[in-house]
Design a protein around this motif. Sequence first.
Motif, PDB file in Angstrom:
ATOM      1  N   LYS A  17       0.822  -1.221   0.000  1.00 15.94           N
ATOM      2  CA  LYS A  17       0.000   0.000   0.000  1.00 15.94           C
ATOM      3  C   LYS A  17       0.853   1.267   0.000  1.00 15.94           C
ATOM      4  N   ASP A  18       2.013   1.221   0.638  1.00 19.23           N
ATOM      5  CA  ASP A  18       2.829   2.428   0.786  1.00 19.23           C
ATOM      6  C   ASP A  18       4.129   2.423  -0.017  1.00 19.23           C
ATOM      7  N   ARG A  19       4.523   1.253  -0.590  1.00 19.38           N
ATOM      8  CA  ARG A  19       5.833   1.185  -1.237  1.00 19.38           C
ATOM      9  C   ARG A  19       5.897   0.010  -2.210  1.00 19.38           C
ATOM     10  N   VAL A  20       6.968   0.013  -2.992  1.00 25.68           N
ATOM     11  CA  VAL A  20       7.295  -1.129  -3.844  1.00 25.68           C
ATOM     12  C   VAL A  20       8.712  -1.550  -3.487  1.00 25.68           C
ATOM     13  N   ASP A  21       8.885  -2.802  -3.110  1.00 27.18           N
ATOM     14  CA  ASP A  21      10.199  -3.356  -2.772  1.00 27.18           C
ATOM     15  C   ASP A  21      10.750  -4.102  -3.987  1.00 27.18           C
ATOM     16  N   PHE A  22      12.039  -3.915  -4.247  1.00 22.89           N
ATOM     17  CA  PHE A  22      12.711  -4.576  -5.359  1.00 22.89           C
ATOM     18  C   PHE A  22      13.851  -5.424  -4.804  1.00 22.89           C
ATOM     19  N   LYS A  23      14.008  -6.606  -5.350  1.00 18.40           N
ATOM     20  CA  LYS A  23      15.089  -7.499  -4.943  1.00 18.40           C
ATOM     21  C   LYS A  23      15.828  -7.961  -6.194  1.00 18.40           C
ATOM     22  N   CYS A  24      17.144  -7.785  -6.182  1.00 19.07           N
ATOM     23  CA  CYS A  24      17.996  -8.186  -7.301  1.00 19.07           C
ATOM     24  C   CYS A  24      18.356  -9.650  -7.155  1.00 19.07           C
ATOM     25  N   TRP A  25      18.186 -10.428  -8.199  1.00 16.25           N
ATOM     26  CA  TRP A  25      18.491 -11.847  -8.144  1.00 16.25           C
ATOM     27  C   TRP A  25      19.981 -12.131  -8.226  1.00 16.25           C
ATOM     28  N   TRP A  26      20.739 -11.260  -8.836  1.00 10.21           N
ATOM     29  CA  TRP A  26      22.141 -11.557  -9.098  1.00 10.21           C
ATOM     30  C   TRP A  26      23.083 -10.991  -8.052  1.00 10.21           C
ATOM     31  N   GLY A  27      22.581 -10.209  -7.122  1.00 10.55           N
ATOM     32  CA  GLY A  27      23.432  -9.673  -6.076  1.00 10.55           C
ATOM     33  C   GLY A  27      24.301  -8.507  -6.518  1.00 10.55           C
ATOM     34  N   ASP A  28      24.030  -7.971  -7.705  1.00 13.19           N
ATOM     35  CA  ASP A  28      24.807  -6.832  -8.198  1.00 13.19           C
ATOM     36  C   ASP A  28      24.500  -5.549  -7.436  1.00 13.19           C
ATOM     37  N   TYR A  29      23.278  -5.437  -6.931  1.00 12.50           N
ATOM     38  CA  TYR A  29      22.845  -4.228  -6.229  1.00 12.50           C
ATOM     39  C   TYR A  29      22.110  -4.621  -4.966  1.00 12.50           C
ATOM     40  N   GLU A  30      22.099  -3.716  -4.007  1.00 18.80           N
ATOM     41  CA  GLU A  30      21.347  -3.938  -2.778  1.00 18.80           C
ATOM     42  C   GLU A  30      19.860  -3.839  -3.083  1.00 18.80           C
ATOM     43  N   ASP A  31      19.044  -4.517  -2.294  1.00 16.28           N
ATOM     44  CA  ASP A  31      17.601  -4.400  -2.439  1.00 16.28           C
ATOM     45  C   ASP A  31      17.220  -2.940  -2.227  1.00 16.28           C
ATOM     46  N   TRP A  32      16.090  -2.551  -2.791  1.00 15.55           N
ATOM     47  CA  TRP A  32      15.706  -1.141  -2.797  1.00 15.55           C
ATOM     48  C   TRP A  32      14.192  -1.029  -2.780  1.00 15.55           C
ATOM     49  N   ASN A  33      13.676   0.130  -2.376  1.00 16.08           N
ATOM     50  CA  ASN A  33      12.239   0.366  -2.474  1.00 16.08           C
ATOM     51  C   ASN A  33      11.974   1.821  -2.790  1.00 16.08           C
ATOM     52  N   CYS A  34      10.778   2.078  -3.293  1.00 14.90           N
ATOM     53  CA  CYS A  34      10.346   3.452  -3.553  1.00 14.90           C
ATOM     54  C   CYS A  34       8.898   3.582  -3.094  1.00 14.90           C
ATOM     55  N   PRO A  35       8.463   4.808  -2.812  1.00 12.86           N
ATOM     56  CA  PRO A  35       7.068   5.024  -2.416  1.00 12.86           C
ATOM     57  C   PRO A  35       6.121   4.615  -3.542  1.00 12.86           C
ATOM     58  N   ILE A  36       4.971   4.097  -3.177  1.00 19.59           N
ATOM     59  CA  ILE A  36       3.985   3.653  -4.173  1.00 19.59           C
ATOM     60  C   ILE A  36       3.559   4.808  -5.074  1.00 19.59           C
ATOM     61  N   GLU A  37       3.508   6.038  -4.541  1.00 15.86           N
ATOM     62  CA  GLU A  37       3.100   7.183  -5.357  1.00 15.86           C
ATOM     63  C   GLU A  37       4.065   7.393  -6.524  1.00 15.86           C
ATOM     64  N   GLU A  38       5.350   7.273  -6.256  1.00 18.70           N
ATOM     65  CA  GLU A  38       6.349   7.434  -7.320  1.00 18.70           C
ATOM     66  C   GLU A  38       6.217   6.321  -8.353  1.00 18.70           C
ATOM     67  N   PHE A  39       6.029   5.099  -7.880  1.00 16.96           N
ATOM     68  CA  PHE A  39       5.880   3.971  -8.794  1.00 16.96           C
ATOM     69  C   PHE A  39       4.658   4.157  -9.683  1.00 16.96           C
ATOM     70  N   LYS A  40       3.538   4.572  -9.098  1.00 19.25           N
ATOM     71  CA  LYS A  40       2.314   4.753  -9.880  1.00 19.25           C
ATOM     72  C   LYS A  40       2.486   5.857 -10.922  1.00 19.25           C
ATOM     73  N   LYS A  41       3.121   6.959 -10.563  1.00 18.56           N
ATOM     74  CA  LYS A  41       3.341   8.034 -11.533  1.00 18.56           C
ATOM     75  C   LYS A  41       4.206   7.549 -12.692  1.00 18.56           C
ATOM     76  N   ALA A  42       5.252   6.800 -12.373  1.00 20.12           N
ATOM     77  CA  ALA A  42       6.133   6.273 -13.419  1.00 20.12           C
ATOM     78  C   ALA A  42       5.392   5.258 -14.288  1.00 20.12           C
ATOM     79  N   LEU A  43       4.637   4.365 -13.674  1.00 18.08           N
ATOM     80  CA  LEU A  43       3.887   3.356 -14.427  1.00 18.08           C
ATOM     81  C   LEU A  43       2.837   3.993 -15.329  1.00 18.08           C
ATOM     82  N   LEU A  44       2.086   4.953 -14.812  1.00 17.60           N
ATOM     83  CA  LEU A  44       1.076   5.626 -15.625  1.00 17.60           C
ATOM     84  C   LEU A  44       1.725   6.391 -16.780  1.00 17.60           C
TER      85      LEU A  44
END
Length: 137
Positions: free
Chosen positions: A85-112
């Motif tokens: 409801k408040d965020r989107v969590d991302f997990k990298c399968w290859w270990g190249d980058y640390e896991d990360w998240n962004c606010p759901i509002e930012e994700f929705k604006k980018a997706l739209l």
Amino acid sequence: MREETNMKIKFYYLLNKRGGLWGGYCSIINGEKYNIGYSVYLTRLLIEIHFEGGEELMREIEKIERGEKECYDNVAETLEYFIYKDRVDFKCWWGDYEDWNCPIEEFKKALLGWMKFLKMPRDINSYLEVKINDIEK
């Protein structure tokens, strides 16, 4: 004069070496100013989503916002993501980058924005910029 600090994402096409239209791409404008997660995770996920997939994600987000479900999770080519409801969590399968998240509002604006771009003519001149937030990170 006040410097603009809005984070924006741009959507565009490129030409390949033979002059043909190449993919649909997105990147964070002045991405080096922001957390690398926006460039590594958010943009990577968006370019893997077709319009129909974007519509499906928006339906899932609406279910979460209505309280019908707590989380939606899915995978892309190189990452896994979890929408809450408040965020989107991302997990990298290859270990190249640390896991990360962004606010759901930012994700929705980018997706739209991505979905709007995909409706535009498939042309080298098609280009769209979308403001994701007002805060420099």
